[in-house]
Write a protein that holds these residues in place. Sequence first.
Motif, PDB file in Angstrom:
ATOM      1  N   GLU A 102       0.831  -1.199   0.000  1.00  0.00           N
ATOM      2  CA  GLU A 102       0.000   0.000   0.000  1.00  0.00           C
ATOM      3  C   GLU A 102       0.871   1.256   0.000  1.00  0.00           C
ATOM      4  O   GLU A 102       1.922   1.298   0.634  1.00  0.00           O
ATOM      5  CB  GLU A 102      -0.901   0.014   1.235  1.00  0.00           C
ATOM      6  CG  GLU A 102      -2.027  -1.009   1.179  1.00  0.00           C
ATOM      7  CD  GLU A 102      -2.966  -0.757   0.022  1.00  0.00           C
ATOM      8  OE1 GLU A 102      -3.358   0.404  -0.172  1.00  0.00           O
ATOM      9  OE2 GLU A 102      -3.286  -1.724  -0.682  1.00  0.00           O
ATOM     10  N   PRO A 103       0.465   2.311  -0.724  1.00  0.00           N
ATOM     11  CA  PRO A 103       1.252   3.545  -0.756  1.00  0.00           C
ATOM     12  C   PRO A 103       1.305   4.218   0.602  1.00  0.00           C
ATOM     13  O   PRO A 103       0.366   4.146   1.380  1.00  0.00           O
ATOM     14  CB  PRO A 103       0.503   4.420  -1.769  1.00  0.00           C
ATOM     15  CG  PRO A 103      -0.892   3.890  -1.761  1.00  0.00           C
ATOM     16  CD  PRO A 103      -0.767   2.414  -1.518  1.00  0.00           C
ATOM     17  N   GLN A 104       2.438   4.875   0.879  1.00  0.00           N
ATOM     18  CA  GLN A 104       2.632   5.590   2.142  1.00  0.00           C
ATOM     19  C   GLN A 104       2.448   7.081   1.908  1.00  0.00           C
ATOM     20  O   GLN A 104       3.007   7.653   0.978  1.00  0.00           O
ATOM     21  CB  GLN A 104       4.032   5.313   2.703  1.00  0.00           C
ATOM     22  CG  GLN A 104       4.258   3.848   3.030  1.00  0.00           C
ATOM     23  CD  GLN A 104       5.696   3.563   3.379  1.00  0.00           C
ATOM     24  OE1 GLN A 104       6.590   4.320   3.021  1.00  0.00           O
ATOM     25  NE2 GLN A 104       5.920   2.471   4.064  1.00  0.00           N
ATOM     26  N   ALA A 105       1.661   7.691   2.770  1.00  0.00           N
ATOM     27  CA  ALA A 105       1.359   9.114   2.613  1.00  0.00           C
ATOM     28  C   ALA A 105       2.620   9.947   2.604  1.00  0.00           C
ATOM     29  O   ALA A 105       3.528   9.735   3.401  1.00  0.00           O
ATOM     30  CB  ALA A 105       0.436   9.570   3.746  1.00  0.00           C
ATOM     31  N   ASN A 166      12.580   3.003  12.129  1.00  0.00           N
ATOM     32  CA  ASN A 166      11.233   2.784  12.661  1.00  0.00           C
ATOM     33  C   ASN A 166      10.201   3.790  12.145  1.00  0.00           C
ATOM     34  O   ASN A 166       9.146   3.964  12.745  1.00  0.00           O
ATOM     35  CB  ASN A 166      11.243   2.819  14.203  1.00  0.00           C
ATOM     36  CG  ASN A 166      12.170   1.778  14.794  1.00  0.00           C
ATOM     37  OD1 ASN A 166      12.218   0.643  14.317  1.00  0.00           O
ATOM     38  ND2 ASN A 166      12.918   2.155  15.814  1.00  0.00           N
ATOM     39  N   THR A 167      10.519   4.469  11.039  1.00  0.00           N
ATOM     40  CA  THR A 167       9.549   5.368  10.407  1.00  0.00           C
ATOM     41  C   THR A 167       9.580   5.105   8.895  1.00  0.00           C
ATOM     42  O   THR A 167      10.183   5.873   8.148  1.00  0.00           O
ATOM     43  CB  THR A 167       9.874   6.846  10.685  1.00  0.00           C
ATOM     44  OG1 THR A 167      11.221   7.121  10.239  1.00  0.00           O
ATOM     45  CG2 THR A 167       9.756   7.165  12.154  1.00  0.00           C
ATOM     46  N   PRO A 168       8.977   4.019   8.461  1.00  0.00           N
ATOM     47  CA  PRO A 168       9.044   3.632   7.046  1.00  0.00           C
ATOM     48  C   PRO A 168       8.609   4.763   6.119  1.00  0.00           C
ATOM     49  O   PRO A 168       7.592   5.417   6.350  1.00  0.00           O
ATOM     50  CB  PRO A 168       8.080   2.440   6.959  1.00  0.00           C
ATOM     51  CG  PRO A 168       7.994   1.916   8.352  1.00  0.00           C
ATOM     52  CD  PRO A 168       8.147   3.100   9.250  1.00  0.00           C
ATOM     53  N   GLY A 169       9.415   4.996   5.082  1.00  0.00           N
ATOM     54  CA  GLY A 169       9.084   6.002   4.097  1.00  0.00           C
ATOM     55  C   GLY A 169       9.509   7.407   4.435  1.00  0.00           C
ATOM     56  O   GLY A 169       9.357   8.308   3.622  1.00  0.00           O
ATOM     57  N   HIS A 170      10.056   7.634   5.642  1.00  0.00           N
ATOM     58  CA  HIS A 170      10.491   8.973   6.032  1.00  0.00           C
ATOM     59  C   HIS A 170      12.010   9.070   5.957  1.00  0.00           C
ATOM     60  O   HIS A 170      12.719   8.120   6.301  1.00  0.00           O
ATOM     61  CB  HIS A 170      10.016   9.312   7.448  1.00  0.00           C
ATOM     62  CG  HIS A 170       8.544   9.485   7.553  1.00  0.00           C
ATOM     63  ND1 HIS A 170       7.672   8.424   7.610  1.00  0.00           N
ATOM     64  CD2 HIS A 170       7.775  10.606   7.598  1.00  0.00           C
ATOM     65  CE1 HIS A 170       6.430   8.880   7.692  1.00  0.00           C
ATOM     66  NE2 HIS A 170       6.459  10.191   7.676  1.00  0.00           N
ATOM     67  N   ARG A 171      12.485  10.227   5.524  1.00  0.00           N
ATOM     68  CA  ARG A 171      13.919  10.464   5.400  1.00  0.00           C
ATOM     69  C   ARG A 171      14.262  11.837   5.973  1.00  0.00           C
ATOM     70  O   ARG A 171      13.434  12.753   5.961  1.00  0.00           O
ATOM     71  CB  ARG A 171      14.374  10.380   3.942  1.00  0.00           C
ATOM     72  CG  ARG A 171      14.048   9.063   3.262  1.00  0.00           C
ATOM     73  CD  ARG A 171      14.543   9.028   1.829  1.00  0.00           C
ATOM     74  NE  ARG A 171      15.990   8.953   1.773  1.00  0.00           N
ATOM     75  CZ  ARG A 171      16.683   7.822   1.843  1.00  0.00           C
ATOM     76  NH1 ARG A 171      16.051   6.663   1.997  1.00  0.00           N
ATOM     77  NH2 ARG A 171      18.002   7.822   1.764  1.00  0.00           N
TER      78      ARG A 171
END
Length: 219
Positions: A102-105, A166-171
Amino acid sequence: MGPDQHSNDLAGFLRARRTQVTPQQVGLPTGPGHRRTPGLRREELATLAGVSIDYYTRLERGKETRPSPAVVDSLARALHLQDDEHEHLRRLAARAARTAPEPQAGTDPDAPDLAQLVGELLLKSDDFARLRERHDVRAHRPGTKHFHHPQVGDLTLGYQSMPLENTPGHRLVVYYADTTSPDHDAMVLLDMLSTPHTPEPADQADAPAHDRRPGAGRR
């Protein structure tokens, strides 16, 4: 975003990349006369990829949504895709087949918030629409970016992008400047301008320097 849109994304990418590959690039003769099709014809690409013309046509029209990994890789080779573009084609094929996560916001092009922003930009910016139609793909790697700040002027800063645990999709993106460069001087000035100035109390400001301490002047 529904499966029809996913298949359209795959079809659009294939169509855009096909029009950007010339017969000369893949060793095909151009033949006499004017070619109505920019880039490769569908049948030329199908032959290069080792698939039937009917099958490739269905892919490019969004009617075929489950190309095998071997077909995806063959198309990537025929289209002379770079590694980033090849990986993007794999992701599009997975989404079209509804096997992708599923896409991550905020990070995935299919996320509702980004889809809404893209829709607005397509309506308001002809340049954005033209660039999006090309389906160019580049990975976000360390490099430099140019900025214009109203207080310190033009800046050229290097940047690094790091994933956050521990924060998938965040950079986390960090910008920096060489300490010997005018850009570093501008950043120091910007920091000074953005630091709030706390005025000293009147009795402290008027006191001699050696008396400017807590309790000075008290008896």
